[in-house]
Design a protein around this motif. Sequence first.
Motif, short mmCIF file in Angstrom:
data_model
loop_
_atom_site.label_atom_id
_atom_site.label_comp_id
_atom_site.label_asym_id
_atom_site.label_seq_id
_atom_site.Cartn_x
_atom_site.Cartn_y
_atom_site.Cartn_z
N UNK A 1 -0.42 11.85 -5.12
CA UNK A 1 -1.28 11.67 -3.95
C UNK A 1 -1.29 10.21 -3.49
N UNK A 2 -1.35 9.29 -4.45
CA UNK A 2 -1.43 7.87 -4.11
C UNK A 2 -0.14 7.39 -3.44
N UNK A 3 1.02 7.84 -3.93
CA UNK A 3 2.28 7.41 -3.31
C UNK A 3 2.67 8.31 -2.14
N UNK A 4 1.77 9.21 -1.76
CA UNK A 4 1.94 10.06 -0.57
C UNK A 4 3.18 10.94 -0.66
N UNK A 5 3.32 11.63 -1.78
CA UNK A 5 4.41 12.57 -1.99
C UNK A 5 3.80 13.95 -2.24
N UNK A 6 4.29 14.94 -1.53
CA UNK A 6 3.69 16.27 -1.63
C UNK A 6 4.60 17.27 -2.34
N UNK A 7 5.87 17.33 -1.95
CA UNK A 7 6.81 18.27 -2.55
C UNK A 7 7.87 17.49 -3.32
N UNK B 1 12.33 1.54 -0.66
CA UNK B 1 11.36 1.85 -1.69
C UNK B 1 9.98 1.98 -1.10
N UNK B 2 9.15 2.77 -1.77
CA UNK B 2 7.81 3.04 -1.27
C UNK B 2 6.93 1.82 -1.30
N UNK B 3 7.10 0.98 -2.30
CA UNK B 3 6.18 -0.12 -2.52
C UNK B 3 6.27 -1.23 -1.50
N UNK B 4 7.26 -1.20 -0.57
CA UNK B 4 7.38 -2.30 0.36
C UNK B 4 6.23 -2.34 1.34
N UNK B 5 5.52 -1.22 1.52
CA UNK B 5 4.39 -1.20 2.42
C UNK B 5 3.08 -1.29 1.67
N UNK B 6 3.18 -1.43 0.34
CA UNK B 6 1.96 -1.53 -0.46
C UNK B 6 1.51 -2.97 -0.53
N UNK B 7 0.58 -3.25 -1.40
CA UNK B 7 -0.03 -4.56 -1.45
C UNK B 7 0.54 -5.42 -2.56
N UNK B 8 1.86 -5.43 -2.67
CA UNK B 8 2.50 -6.33 -3.61
C UNK B 8 2.37 -5.92 -5.05
N UNK B 9 2.34 -4.61 -5.33
CA UNK B 9 2.17 -4.17 -6.70
C UNK B 9 3.49 -4.18 -7.48
N UNK B 10 4.63 -4.29 -6.77
CA UNK B 10 5.89 -4.23 -7.48
C UNK B 10 6.11 -5.48 -8.31
N UNK B 11 6.81 -5.28 -9.41
CA UNK B 11 7.08 -6.38 -10.32
C UNK B 11 8.49 -6.21 -10.82
N UNK B 12 9.42 -7.10 -10.49
CA UNK B 12 10.81 -6.91 -10.89
C UNK B 12 11.04 -7.14 -12.36
N UNK B 13 10.12 -7.76 -13.04
CA UNK B 13 10.34 -8.09 -14.44
C UNK B 13 9.98 -6.93 -15.33
N UNK B 14 10.79 -6.70 -16.33
CA UNK B 14 10.56 -5.62 -17.28
C UNK B 14 9.77 -6.17 -18.45
N UNK B 15 8.44 -6.19 -18.31
CA UNK B 15 7.58 -6.77 -19.33
C UNK B 15 7.19 -5.72 -20.34
#
Length: 403
Positions: A93-99, A292-306
């Motif tokens: 629901x949060x990432x706006x995917x239904x099917x 990617x979906x996150x480009x319209x989000x509020x900067x939640x993406x993180x390229x580092x694999x922590x």
Amino acid sequence: MKGVFSAPGDYIHFKSQVPLHKIPIGTKQWRYYDFGPKAVPPLICLPGIAGTADVYYKQIMSLSMKGYRVISVDIPRVWNHHEWIQAFEKFLDVIDVHHIHLYGTSLGGFLAQLFAQHRPRRVRSLILSNTFLETRSFASAMPWAPVVSWTPSFLLKRYVLTGIRDGPHEPFIADSVDFVVSQVETLSRDDLASRLTLNVDAASVGSLLLSDSCITIMDTNDYCATPQQLKDQLSDRYPEARCAHLKSGGDFPFLSRPDEVNLHLQLHLRRVGLEAQPDMVRGIPKDGAGGSHGEEKDGKEDPDDEPKDDEGSSEGQSKENQLCPAPESSESHTSHDQPLSNAHLCLIAPGDTSHLCFLRKQHVIAMEIFFQYTLEIFLRLASLSREVDVHHFIIGQKRRRMV
């Protein structure tokens, strides 16, 4: 396993181009990759106990360039299957995917079937690889499940790795094992404990409303941690499902045989009516935001694999918004989070592929953990008893002086 692991070049390239997203939903932290045209219903990849979202990087790179949207997720910290179904639905629901179309391996395949059973309107098709229908056999091999949440991290990692065969492998399979072991090392104690709990929590897959024609079973014919008996039960449950057998590939064919796996995934998606949109592919720009979906989000993406222990932390964007590959971790480990190279791994012998031997090895590790906890409790009680005796001795000495 090798003591030193060097990340593959294509994985370093992937990390430098495709953003990693981290979003909190309620009390759960979701870590995922989302790449490809957003107008296309996504293929969502669910890993097994030892996997992370990163293990499907070869599928993300290949299929997204052909016009498919691929989402690869980490299994969040959920402790029963009902909680999993609710948490995954909130994530969609949060990432706006239904099917969705689900591709699950091992535990991920089991969770995919449970979600399809309880949320049939959202699941359009299933690709199941080296997975199972019920958890009873795993529960019987793990009698210490009630104390799994108290078990130190290095013991949980050791237990997880008992299902991964060591010994002589062909190069691609050996590389896939090394990569997955490196991912296990990034998992926290709670991550491992929750996944092991899901793997033994009493549950079984009921009847699905999804037609067998919308299911593909993709198994390897050489060996894997899932016993052949359980894989046969899966095939019997879905007799009309399409079967895609890989001659070899081990536990992780998506890493060791990516070309074959990607081809079967494409054939499945076409068969169930999902058309790729190659004209919408913009390529992978240097800022890693393509499709990617996150480009319209509020900067939640993180390229580092922590490591997953630092769930709440977030990295700022690097200069000129360019994504860099994750650096090697140099932090020290405590006794509850030791590197795998320092842990004694008890792995299944190369020539042993029987179900009984696998369960026997799991039982040996379980008994070792039980005896270790018993010893720790005994030592703590003995220490406490000595402290009480010393305290009473001091009080007695003071009373005698007063007299």
